[in-house]
Each structure stands twice: as C-alpha cells, then as structure tokens.
Design an enzyme around this catalytic site. Structure first.
Site, PDB file in Angstrom:
ATOM      1  N   GLU A  24     -15.462 -78.667 -64.807  1.00 50.24           N
ATOM      2  CA  GLU A  24     -15.064 -79.514 -65.928  1.00 50.24           C
ATOM      3  C   GLU A  24     -14.230 -78.728 -66.930  1.00 50.24           C
ATOM      4  O   GLU A  24     -14.630 -77.642 -67.349  1.00 50.24           O
ATOM      5  CB  GLU A  24     -16.375 -79.984 -66.594  1.00 50.24           C
ATOM      6  N   ASP A  25     -13.082 -79.255 -67.289  1.00 45.31           N
ATOM      7  CA  ASP A  25     -12.262 -78.705 -68.372  1.00 45.31           C
ATOM      8  C   ASP A  25     -11.879 -77.238 -68.199  1.00 45.31           C
ATOM      9  O   ASP A  25     -11.918 -76.443 -69.159  1.00 45.31           O
ATOM     10  CB  ASP A  25     -12.941 -78.968 -69.732  1.00 45.31           C
ATOM     11  N   LYS A  38     -21.929 -84.539 -70.455  1.00 45.95           N
ATOM     12  CA  LYS A  38     -21.716 -85.144 -69.131  1.00 45.95           C
ATOM     13  C   LYS A  38     -23.047 -85.333 -68.407  1.00 45.95           C
ATOM     14  O   LYS A  38     -23.267 -86.328 -67.728  1.00 45.95           O
ATOM     15  CB  LYS A  38     -20.812 -84.237 -68.280  1.00 45.95           C
ATOM     16  N   ARG A  76      -9.892 -75.494 -71.472  1.00 46.55           N
ATOM     17  CA  ARG A  76      -9.074 -76.683 -71.767  1.00 46.55           C
ATOM     18  C   ARG A  76     -10.023 -77.842 -72.049  1.00 46.55           C
ATOM     19  O   ARG A  76     -10.240 -78.702 -71.216  1.00 46.55           O
ATOM     20  CB  ARG A  76      -8.132 -76.987 -70.593  1.00 46.55           C
ATOM     21  N   ASN A  86      -7.242 -87.684 -74.075  1.00 49.00           N
ATOM     22  CA  ASN A  86      -8.414 -87.629 -74.948  1.00 49.00           C
ATOM     23  C   ASN A  86      -8.282 -86.426 -75.865  1.00 49.00           C
ATOM     24  O   ASN A  86      -7.622 -85.464 -75.499  1.00 49.00           O
ATOM     25  CB  ASN A  86      -9.686 -87.446 -74.104  1.00 49.00           C
ATOM     26  N   ASP A 138     -13.930 -82.781 -61.867  1.00 49.75           N
ATOM     27  CA  ASP A 138     -13.878 -84.119 -62.446  1.00 49.75           C
ATOM     28  C   ASP A 138     -12.520 -84.441 -63.072  1.00 49.75           C
ATOM     29  O   ASP A 138     -12.067 -85.580 -63.009  1.00 49.75           O
ATOM     30  CB  ASP A 138     -14.982 -84.272 -63.497  1.00 49.75           C
ATOM     31  N   ASP A 139     -11.878 -83.445 -63.654  1.00 46.85           N
ATOM     32  CA  ASP A 139     -10.579 -83.709 -64.302  1.00 46.85           C
ATOM     33  C   ASP A 139      -9.520 -84.071 -63.276  1.00 46.85           C
ATOM     34  O   ASP A 139      -8.605 -84.827 -63.562  1.00 46.85           O
ATOM     35  CB  ASP A 139     -10.112 -82.481 -65.084  1.00 46.85           C
ATOM     36  N   TYR A 176     -20.668 -88.694 -75.929  1.00 44.58           N
ATOM     37  CA  TYR A 176     -19.573 -88.061 -75.202  1.00 44.58           C
ATOM     38  C   TYR A 176     -18.244 -88.323 -75.913  1.00 44.58           C
ATOM     39  O   TYR A 176     -18.194 -88.305 -77.135  1.00 44.58           O
ATOM     40  CB  TYR A 176     -19.604 -88.501 -73.718  1.00 44.58           C
TER      41      TYR A 176
END
Ligand code: NAI
Length: 536
Positions: free
Chosen positions: A235-236, A164, A146, A397, A258-259, A93
């Site tokens: 996610e993202d 993930k 993103r 990150n 999650d973000d 990851y």
C-alpha cells in the site's frame, strides 16, 4: 472467550462489554462496583457514542475518538463501522486518514501496528514473536513514501495500514486479531519531518537500492515463516518500488498491490457501469488517462486484459488507450517514459492534454494525477462537446487533490457528465436535478479479495481475480443508482459485495487449483459462518 476477570476484563478491548455487562455477569466476573448502575444494550452504547462523536470539532478529532473507542471496546467500534460505514468510512479512512497521517506523530497516543526499521535488519522474524497474535491472515504494509496524493510521510503513513485493516474487518468480516498493520520505516526524505523533534519515525533519509530491497525481502520471507497463510497487501509505495516489489513477489507469495491492482478493479467496475448509461461497449471506447503512475497504469493493464478477453488483439486494445502525464501525451521517444508505462507510448508528436483530447477524442477520461484542478472548465466543456455523455473519473485522493469537484463536473458539462471520484462528494443540485457521485473506492474490492484468500487459503492472487471482482462489483449496482448517474453501489452493501466477490474468486481459485483449503459447496453459508460478528 477469555479467562480474564475484574478490572483486567474491563480493560481488555476484545472482551469488554463495559456498561453492557449484566448484573449477573458483573457478580460472576468480579466487576461489581466497577461500573455505574445502569445496564446498557449495545444499541444504546452505539447511540451514546454517535452522539458524543458529533460533539467533536472536526473529522480528525472524530477519527481519534473512534480510534480510542476501538482501544476500549472493539465490538462496539466494529458494529458502528459496519452499520454506519457510508458515514464513518470517510472518517476512519479517506479522506480524513490523509490529515491523520500528516499529524500522526503529533496525535500519537497508543501502540497500534508493527514498526520495522533498518536497525532491525537480521532480526525481523524474531521480532514477530513480540506481536500478541499467532494466526495472521491479512497484512497491510506501507513504507510511507507515497501516502495517498500527499507524498513521503515516512512512519506517519502508519495511519493507512491501520485504516485499511479496519475496513477488512468491517467490510469483509476478517477477524481483528487476524489483521496486522505494518510500517516498513526505512526513513524519510521529507525534510520537515526530519527536522521535527516530535517525529516518531526513523529519523534518517530513506535507505535505497539493494539495502532497501533486502529489508523488504527479509520482511516478506519472515512473514512466510511466521504467518504462512497471510495475504500481504502493499500500500502506498512509490510507483517504481511498487512495481518492482509486485513483479518480484506476485507469483511466489500471496500478495497484491492495492494501488495498482485494487484501483484497477474498482475503476474497471465503474467503466462497466458507465456503459449501462452510454450504451457503448468497452471494446468501442477510447480511454485516456491523466497521470501515468501506479494507479493509472494499473487500471490500463487490467483494461488491456479485459479488452483482450473480449476478443481484441493486443495492438487493437493498446490503440484504445492513451496517457497524458505531467509532460504531456505519452509518445514514443519522449523523455521521462518509465518502464511501467513505456508500452503505452503512441506514435506521433508530443502534445499537451487539451490538444491530446482534441486529437484522440476520448469517450472516457480517468484522472489519477494527484494534481488538483487538472480537469479544468475547458477540459470538461471539450469532453462535453465531443461526447453526448462524457465519462470522467477524478480519482486522486484526498479531496484536496481531486482533478475537479463534483460540482464543477456537473456544472461545466451542463449535467451531461457521467462522473465518479476517488474522494467522496456531496450530491449536487443542478438545474432541478440531483446528481449523486459514486466513489471509486478500493474499499469495494480489497476486502472481498482478502476474504476469498482467507477462506480458501489461496496460494497467490491472480490478475484474473481483479477482473472477476470488477465484474461482480458492477453487477451489484442497482438500476435506480444508474438512473441517478451513480456508478457504484451503496457502501452500506459492502459486506454483501465482499461475499459476492469472495465467492466468485474462490470458485476461480479452485478451478486454477491454487486453493489450499477444502471449501464446501454451500459457499455463502460457509463464508458467513466465518465472518466476524461484533454483536454481543
Ligand atoms: P504516481 O505519483 O505514481 O503518479 C502520478 C502521475 O501523475 C505521474 O505520471 C505524473 O506525471 C502525473 N501528473 C502529476 N501532475 C500532473 C499534472 N499536473 N498533469 C498531468 N499529469 C500529472 O501516483 P499514483 O500512485 O499513480 O496515484 C495518483 C493519484 O491517484 C493519487 O492522488 C492517489 O491518491 C490516487 N489514487 C486513487 C485511488 C482511488 O481512488 N481508488 C487509488 C489509488 C490511487
């Protein structure tokens, strides 16, 4: 169990033990002669794989090597990941997955995950019948707009859901066949990708507006019909879409972002842990954010809930929280305020980051800006003048986007800073002391959330679950970690952390009457019994 025999068995990643099949098994299963003489143990196989992995030139090559292992022998892959999670997580990851996504089209080898494009409109539910598994419990979905701090990577972002879900299996024992990585490939506005003839995605600009939201909705409704027990983890997604989708569905279907929510819980856990060093209560702490996107406002939203649970009014809680984004301090009437962060705008004049620190005097600064080097020497020195033990989290990150490095944090603060980061950093030696940086990694939180939802059949994911997860996680940090300035437990404890989080959340879900499954009183045994065990 499988009925497969012969070469089909050896080619079945779920059931193959490869060289670990015994002589008797080889005779019974029709694979005599298909393997070399020696019978390995799983331990020996792992030793061989780790040694081979070390010969790879860089982490992307190691990632490809491990991915190929998963395709050949799932159980060895997961046992390795479980037993070496602290060393392998950065390869499977973040941060390596960032580079893997950038190169996804170039290194594409074998089908993994489920791709949905605008061409599939009206057909998504039917398409799910192509997926070989029926009992899906966790879906991680992205639209690739993103990816980490790297921006729009289109379909190349598929590396994220795949990575993930590997952590769901390793970190919480969700069964691999119950996991489904999904790419909502709605196009990309990344010119380089659109002009790249090996790009594997839908080679058009992103669909937007109603067309986009309708496709997202069709996907979510199809999941409700085909996999009604599945938790959907967003996610993202780009921040405005992330909020829009979360608010639309969070009370209706089993889902979370999650973000926004996972990041919030892991950061809050770090803040709770830092209080064990500073001795300052959360309700007495001024917290400033650098960045006002999904990650930062998600943390602030959970902080508000936590502060109000500690007895503060909403106004008092808001007073403790301030935001600086690319245009400076968030103040009322300023341009570029967005619906998710407008209520954090303070009264007063516009000012830059340094001036805001001098004026507001934060005890804690949390960076989630995706902007490398924004915790400058001046910022760190200033925080160290204002605080005996400044708390600074550089969450962005991958490593290349981090607000500062661990070395900069400890050096510029003369060893005073209490530091955590989004990407891993090696321990830093400074003036004869070793500083170990805790990684504020969402991997501490989401596996436990997914495990809880899977075990109790939760109908939805409550905001309160993240508060619970944050508390449980910070309670797992040992005194010796705290002494070294480390705000998070070792990732090697991840399975146990996930069980602890899951137990606390299941109890809450039952209290709220949103658990669909009967769960016996011996919760730990029941959870452990369910968890995927890759030992042969
Ligand atoms: P976003 O794009 O929604 O928000 C970025 C924010 O940073 C915006 O408010 C922007 O104005 C601000 N910003 C950009 N450049 C800046 C600068 N030079 N100075 C001050 N502010 C600046 O992104 P999102 O989703 O909030 O993620 C931000 C970062 O957080 C990413 O790098 C992401 O990888 C990281 N992240 C880390 C997590 C973790 O460590 N657990 C989890 C989720 C995200």
């Amino acid at each position: 169990m499988t009925k497969k025999r012969g070469i089909d068995l050896l080619r079945d990643r779920k059931h193959s033990k490869s060289t670990a099949f015994t002589k008797e098994e080889r005779r019974k299963l029709g694979i005599q002669g298909l393997l070399p003489y020696a019978v390995s143990t799983q331990d020996l196989q792992m030793k061989r794989i780790l040694a081979n992995m070390e010969r790879k030139q860089n982490n992307v090559e190691k990632h490809i090597f491990l991915s190929a292992l998963e395709d050949r022998n799932e159980r060895v892959f997961y046992r390795l990941l479980i037993e070496h999670i602290e060393t392998l997580l950065p390869i499977v990851y973040t941060p390596t997955v960032g580079q893997v996504c950038k190169e996804f089209s170039a290194i594409f080898r074998k089908e993994k995950g489920f791709f949905i494009s605008p061409d599939d409109k009206g057909d998504i539910q039917n398409m799910f019948s192509c997926w070989p598994e029926e009992d899906i419990r966790v879906i991680v979905v992205t639209d690739g707009e993103r990816i980490l701090g790297l921006g729009d990577l289109g379909a190349n972002g598929m590396g994220i859901p795949i990575g993930k879900l590997a952590l769901y299996v390793a970190g919480a024992g969700i069964h691999p066949e119950q996991c489904l990585p999904v790419m909502l490939d709605v196009g990309t506005n990344n010119k380089d990708l659109l002009e790249d003839d090996i790009y594997v995605g839908y080679p058009h600009p992103r669909i937007a507006g109603d067309e986009y939201l309708e496709l997202v909705d069709e996907f979510i409704q199809a999941v409700q019909v085909k996999y009604p027990r599945a938790l959907i983890q967003f996610e993202d997604f780009l921040t405005p879409n992330a909020y829009k989708i979360l608010h639309k569905y969070k009370d209706k279907v089993l889902c979370f972002n999650d973000d926004i929510q996972g990041t919030a819980a892991v950061a809050l856990a770090g803040i709770y842990s830092s209080a064990r060093i500073t001795g300052r209560d959360l309700k007495d702490s001024r917290i400033m954010f650098l960045g006002a996107g999904a990650a930062a406002t998600g943390i602030a939203d959970l902080l508000l809930t936590a502060l109000m649970k500690e007895g503060l009014t909403s106004d008092k809680a808001h007073d403790l929280i301030s935001f600086v984004d690319i245009d400076g301090l968030l103040v009322e009437g300023r341009r570029n305020l967005m619906s998710h962060n407008i209520h954090y705008a303070r009264q007063g004049k516009e000012m830059d980051f340094i001036e805001a620190i001098k004026t507001i005097k934060p005890h804690i600064i949390i960076g989630a800006s995706g902007a490398k080097g924004t915790f400058t020497k001046e910022v760190i020195e200033l925080m160290s003048e204002l605080n005996e033990r400044p708390v600074m989290f550089a969450l962005s990150n991958p490593t290349s986007k981090s607000e500062c490095t661990a070395e900069e944090a400890y050096t510029f603060s003369d060893g005073k800073v209490i530091f955590a980061s989004g990407s891993p950093f090696d321990p830093v030696e400074y003036k004869g002391k070793t500083f170990v940086t805790g990684q504020s990694n969402n991997a501490y939180i989401f596996p436990g959330i997914g495990l809880a939802a899977t075990i109790c059949g939760a109908k939805r994911i409550e905001d309160e679950f993240f508060l619970i997860a944050a508390k449980v996680l910070s309670e797992q940090v040992k005194e010796e970690d705290i002494k070294q300035g480390k705000l998070y437990p070792s990732l090697n404890e991840l399975r146990n952390i996930s069980i602890e989080i899951a137990m606390a959340i299941i109890v809450k879900a039952m209290e709220l009457d949103i658990a669909r499954e009967y769960v016996p009183k011996e919760l730990r045994e029941y959870i452990e019994e369910y968890m995927f065990d890759p030992v042969y």
